[in-house]
Write a protein that holds these residues in place. Structure first.
Motif, short mmCIF file in Angstrom:
data_model
loop_
_atom_site.label_atom_id
_atom_site.label_comp_id
_atom_site.label_asym_id
_atom_site.label_seq_id
_atom_site.Cartn_x
_atom_site.Cartn_y
_atom_site.Cartn_z
N LYS A 1 0.84 -1.19 0.00
CA LYS A 1 0.00 0.00 0.00
C LYS A 1 0.88 1.25 0.00
O LYS A 1 2.03 1.21 0.43
CB LYS A 1 -0.93 -0.02 1.21
N PHE B 1 0.97 3.71 1.86
CA PHE B 1 1.21 4.27 3.19
C PHE B 1 1.78 3.16 4.05
O PHE B 1 1.62 1.99 3.77
CB PHE B 1 -0.07 4.86 3.79
N ALA C 1 -0.45 13.80 3.65
CA ALA C 1 -1.18 13.14 2.56
C ALA C 1 -1.13 11.62 2.70
O ALA C 1 -2.12 10.93 2.43
CB ALA C 1 -0.60 13.57 1.21
N GLU C 2 0.01 11.11 3.14
CA GLU C 2 0.12 9.66 3.37
C GLU C 2 -0.85 9.21 4.46
O GLU C 2 -1.57 8.22 4.30
CB GLU C 2 1.55 9.31 3.78
N HIS D 1 -4.45 9.40 3.21
CA HIS D 1 -4.76 8.25 2.36
C HIS D 1 -5.10 7.03 3.22
O HIS D 1 -6.07 6.32 2.95
CB HIS D 1 -3.58 7.96 1.45
N HIS E 1 -8.74 5.25 3.31
CA HIS E 1 -8.76 3.83 2.98
C HIS E 1 -9.44 3.03 4.10
O HIS E 1 -10.28 2.16 3.84
CB HIS E 1 -7.34 3.32 2.74
#
Length: 85
Positions: free
Chosen positions: A16, A18, A68-69, A72, A76
Motif C-alpha cells: 500500500k 502508506f 497526505a500519506e 490516504h 482507505h
C-alpha cells in the motif's frame, strides 16, 4: 517439512502507498474521529502547500507529504469500514 512451515508463516508483503505502522494506528481510531481527522488533515496539507508556495522551503513539502500519506490511510480505512456493512 521445515520449508513448508516457513512458507505458511510468511508475512504478506505490504504494497500500500502508506506505511503499515500508519495503517495499524489508524485501524484503532473510532470512525467518528476518523471523519473529523480527515477534515483537519486536508486543512493542514493545504496550509503546508500554501507555505511552500510562498517560502519554497522543502520542509513544507515533507510535512504535506506525510499528511497526505496519513490522509490516504484514513480514507482507505474509512472506506474499508463502510464496505463491510
Amino acid at each position: 517439512m521445515g520449508y513448508l512451515m516457513n512458507l505458511f508463516k510468511r508475512k504478506e508483503i505490504w504494497i500500500k502507498p502508506f506505511s503499515e505502522k500508519v495503517s495499524n494506528r489508524v485501524g484503532k481510531i473510532p470512525t467518528v474521529e476518523l471523519e473529523q481527522w480527515i477534515e483537519q488533515s486536508i486543512y493542514e496539507i493545504g496550509r503546508c502547500m500554501s507555505a511552500y508556495s510562498k517560502q519554497r522551503e522543502p520542509v513544507f513539502l515533507e510535512e504535506a507529504l506525510l499528511g497526505a500519506e496519513a490522509l490516504h490511510a484514513v480514507v482507505h480505512e474509512l472506506k474499508t469500514r463502510t464496505t463491510r456493512r
